[in-house]
Design a protein around this motif. Sequence first.
Motif, mmCIF file in Angstrom:
data_model
loop_
_atom_site.group_PDB
_atom_site.id
_atom_site.type_symbol
_atom_site.label_atom_id
_atom_site.label_comp_id
_atom_site.label_asym_id
_atom_site.label_seq_id
_atom_site.Cartn_x
_atom_site.Cartn_y
_atom_site.Cartn_z
ATOM 1 N N ASN A 179 20.322 -82.234 12.736
ATOM 2 C CA ASN A 179 21.252 -83.224 13.272
ATOM 3 C C ASN A 179 22.569 -83.306 12.505
ATOM 4 O O ASN A 179 23.405 -84.144 12.815
ATOM 5 C CB ASN A 179 20.586 -84.598 13.353
ATOM 6 C CG ASN A 179 20.151 -85.116 11.991
ATOM 7 O OD1 ASN A 179 20.354 -84.445 10.982
ATOM 8 N ND2 ASN A 179 19.555 -86.287 11.961
ATOM 9 N N THR A 180 22.764 -82.454 11.525
ATOM 10 C CA THR A 180 24.062 -82.400 10.835
ATOM 11 C C THR A 180 24.919 -81.233 11.310
ATOM 12 O O THR A 180 26.099 -81.141 10.951
ATOM 13 C CB THR A 180 23.877 -82.268 9.317
ATOM 14 O OG1 THR A 180 23.314 -80.989 9.019
ATOM 15 C CG2 THR A 180 22.997 -83.375 8.778
ATOM 16 N N TYR A 181 24.357 -80.350 12.113
ATOM 17 C CA TYR A 181 25.059 -79.115 12.484
ATOM 18 C C TYR A 181 25.722 -79.184 13.850
ATOM 19 O O TYR A 181 25.176 -79.745 14.807
ATOM 20 C CB TYR A 181 24.082 -77.937 12.513
ATOM 21 C CG TYR A 181 23.690 -77.438 11.153
ATOM 22 C CD1 TYR A 181 22.457 -77.755 10.598
ATOM 23 C CD2 TYR A 181 24.562 -76.653 10.410
ATOM 24 C CE1 TYR A 181 22.096 -77.297 9.353
ATOM 25 C CE2 TYR A 181 24.211 -76.188 9.152
ATOM 26 C CZ TYR A 181 22.976 -76.518 8.631
ATOM 27 O OH TYR A 181 22.622 -76.071 7.389
ATOM 28 N N THR A 182 26.905 -78.576 13.909
ATOM 29 C CA THR A 182 27.452 -78.224 15.210
ATOM 30 C C THR A 182 26.558 -77.146 15.809
ATOM 31 O O THR A 182 26.132 -76.219 15.111
ATOM 32 C CB THR A 182 28.879 -77.656 15.064
ATOM 33 O OG1 THR A 182 29.732 -78.675 14.553
ATOM 34 C CG2 THR A 182 29.403 -77.155 16.390
ATOM 35 N N MET A 183 26.290 -77.254 17.097
ATOM 36 C CA MET A 183 25.491 -76.247 17.795
ATOM 37 C C MET A 183 26.348 -75.569 18.845
ATOM 38 O O MET A 183 27.102 -76.216 19.577
ATOM 39 C CB MET A 183 24.277 -76.886 18.459
ATOM 40 C CG MET A 183 23.305 -77.526 17.490
ATOM 41 S SD MET A 183 22.609 -76.344 16.295
ATOM 42 C CE MET A 183 21.710 -75.246 17.392
ATOM 43 N N GLY A 184 26.227 -74.262 18.917
ATOM 44 C CA GLY A 184 27.026 -73.514 19.876
ATOM 45 C C GLY A 184 26.194 -72.538 20.682
ATOM 46 O O GLY A 184 25.116 -72.121 20.252
ATOM 47 N N TRP A 185 26.710 -72.223 21.841
ATOM 48 C CA TRP A 185 26.168 -71.151 22.659
ATOM 49 C C TRP A 185 27.241 -70.071 22.789
ATOM 50 O O TRP A 185 28.390 -70.378 23.110
ATOM 51 C CB TRP A 185 25.769 -71.647 24.045
ATOM 52 C CG TRP A 185 24.520 -72.472 24.081
ATOM 53 C CD1 TRP A 185 24.432 -73.837 24.093
ATOM 54 C CD2 TRP A 185 23.172 -71.983 24.110
ATOM 55 N NE1 TRP A 185 23.111 -74.211 24.127
ATOM 56 C CE2 TRP A 185 22.322 -73.111 24.136
ATOM 57 C CE3 TRP A 185 22.598 -70.710 24.112
ATOM 58 C CZ2 TRP A 185 20.927 -72.981 24.171
ATOM 59 C CZ3 TRP A 185 21.224 -70.590 24.147
ATOM 60 C CH2 TRP A 185 20.402 -71.718 24.172
ATOM 61 N N PHE A 186 26.841 -68.856 22.546
ATOM 62 C CA PHE A 186 27.700 -67.696 22.707
ATOM 63 C C PHE A 186 26.992 -66.723 23.647
ATOM 64 O O PHE A 186 25.787 -66.817 23.866
ATOM 65 C CB PHE A 186 27.950 -67.019 21.359
ATOM 66 C CG PHE A 186 28.800 -67.827 20.428
ATOM 67 C CD1 PHE A 186 28.284 -68.921 19.746
ATOM 68 C CD2 PHE A 186 30.130 -67.502 20.208
ATOM 69 C CE1 PHE A 186 29.064 -69.685 18.880
ATOM 70 C CE2 PHE A 186 30.924 -68.245 19.341
ATOM 71 C CZ PHE A 186 30.391 -69.331 18.685
ATOM 72 N N ARG A 187 27.744 -65.779 24.170
ATOM 73 C CA ARG A 187 27.116 -64.756 24.996
ATOM 74 C C ARG A 187 27.764 -63.409 24.747
ATOM 75 O O ARG A 187 28.914 -63.321 24.335
ATOM 76 C CB ARG A 187 27.202 -65.118 26.477
ATOM 77 C CG ARG A 187 28.606 -65.127 27.066
ATOM 78 C CD ARG A 187 28.575 -65.673 28.493
ATOM 79 N NE ARG A 187 29.889 -65.659 29.113
ATOM 80 C CZ ARG A 187 30.171 -66.203 30.295
ATOM 81 N NH1 ARG A 187 29.193 -66.813 30.994
ATOM 82 N NH2 ARG A 187 31.395 -66.146 30.787
ATOM 83 N N GLN A 188 27.000 -62.380 25.010
ATOM 84 C CA GLN A 188 27.502 -61.025 24.820
ATOM 85 C C GLN A 188 26.999 -60.147 25.953
ATOM 86 O O GLN A 188 25.793 -59.954 26.116
ATOM 87 C CB GLN A 188 27.055 -60.461 23.473
ATOM 88 C CG GLN A 188 27.696 -59.137 23.123
ATOM 89 C CD GLN A 188 27.506 -58.775 21.663
ATOM 90 O OE1 GLN A 188 26.648 -59.317 20.968
ATOM 91 N NE2 GLN A 188 28.318 -57.849 21.187
ATOM 92 N N ALA A 189 27.950 -59.652 26.726
ATOM 93 C CA ALA A 189 27.638 -58.727 27.805
ATOM 94 C C ALA A 189 27.704 -57.301 27.271
ATOM 95 O O ALA A 189 28.352 -57.044 26.261
ATOM 96 C CB ALA A 189 28.627 -58.919 28.945
ATOM 97 N N PRO A 190 27.036 -56.368 27.920
ATOM 98 C CA PRO A 190 27.051 -54.972 27.458
ATOM 99 C C PRO A 190 28.472 -54.434 27.307
ATOM 100 O O PRO A 190 29.302 -54.569 28.212
ATOM 101 C CB PRO A 190 26.295 -54.228 28.565
ATOM 102 C CG PRO A 190 25.401 -55.252 29.162
ATOM 103 C CD PRO A 190 26.167 -56.536 29.104
ATOM 104 N N GLY A 191 28.741 -53.859 26.164
ATOM 105 C CA GLY A 191 30.044 -53.277 25.928
ATOM 106 C C GLY A 191 31.157 -54.258 25.609
ATOM 107 O O GLY A 191 32.318 -53.858 25.479
ATOM 108 N N LYS A 192 30.800 -55.539 25.501
ATOM 109 C CA LYS A 192 31.817 -56.561 25.221
ATOM 110 C C LYS A 192 31.508 -57.278 23.916
ATOM 111 O O LYS A 192 30.385 -57.249 23.426
ATOM 112 C CB LYS A 192 31.884 -57.558 26.373
ATOM 113 C CG LYS A 192 32.371 -56.952 27.684
ATOM 114 C CD LYS A 192 32.606 -58.024 28.719
ATOM 115 C CE LYS A 192 33.174 -57.434 30.000
ATOM 116 N NZ LYS A 192 33.435 -58.480 31.030
ATOM 117 N N GLU A 193 32.515 -57.946 23.402
ATOM 118 C CA GLU A 193 32.330 -58.725 22.187
ATOM 119 C C GLU A 193 31.613 -60.035 22.505
ATOM 120 O O GLU A 193 31.671 -60.546 23.632
ATOM 121 C CB GLU A 193 33.684 -59.014 21.533
ATOM 122 C CG GLU A 193 34.380 -57.776 20.992
ATOM 123 C CD GLU A 193 35.622 -58.128 20.206
ATOM 124 O OE1 GLU A 193 36.209 -57.216 19.606
ATOM 125 O OE2 GLU A 193 36.015 -59.305 20.191
#
Length: 125
Positions: free
Chosen positions: A29-43
């Motif tokens: 409960n002290t952390y920022t939480m994030g969602w990221f994604r990575q498609a094939p061949g992309k950053e």
Amino acid sequence: VQLQASGGGLVQAGGSLRLSCAASGRTFNTYTMGWFRQAPGKEREFVSGISWSGGSTSYADSVKGRFTISRDNTKNTVYLQMNSLKPGDTAVYYCAAGSPLHAIVVVSTRGYDYWGQGTLVTVSS
């Protein structure tokens, strides 16, 4: 902090999925939480994030109005509700934790210290 993402799968365009990320540790409960994604061949790219208190959220322009992030600090879990999915949303989705006690959501991968294993989302046309 250990993170376990789940909820990915195959869905048709226009459909919905809800991703979950369960965290271990007493400091979730002290952390920022994030969602990221990575498609094939992309950053890897930022999708959405939520501050430690839940008072601040941020979304990539490409998902605004379709995705909603939330967290339940009593369950050490963060969620990503994804609606109106498009083929362009196809990617491996990662949850991440970092930037403890920051009021503003960090959108860079550099702001996150802990990463889950990823869950694959495939949107068919």
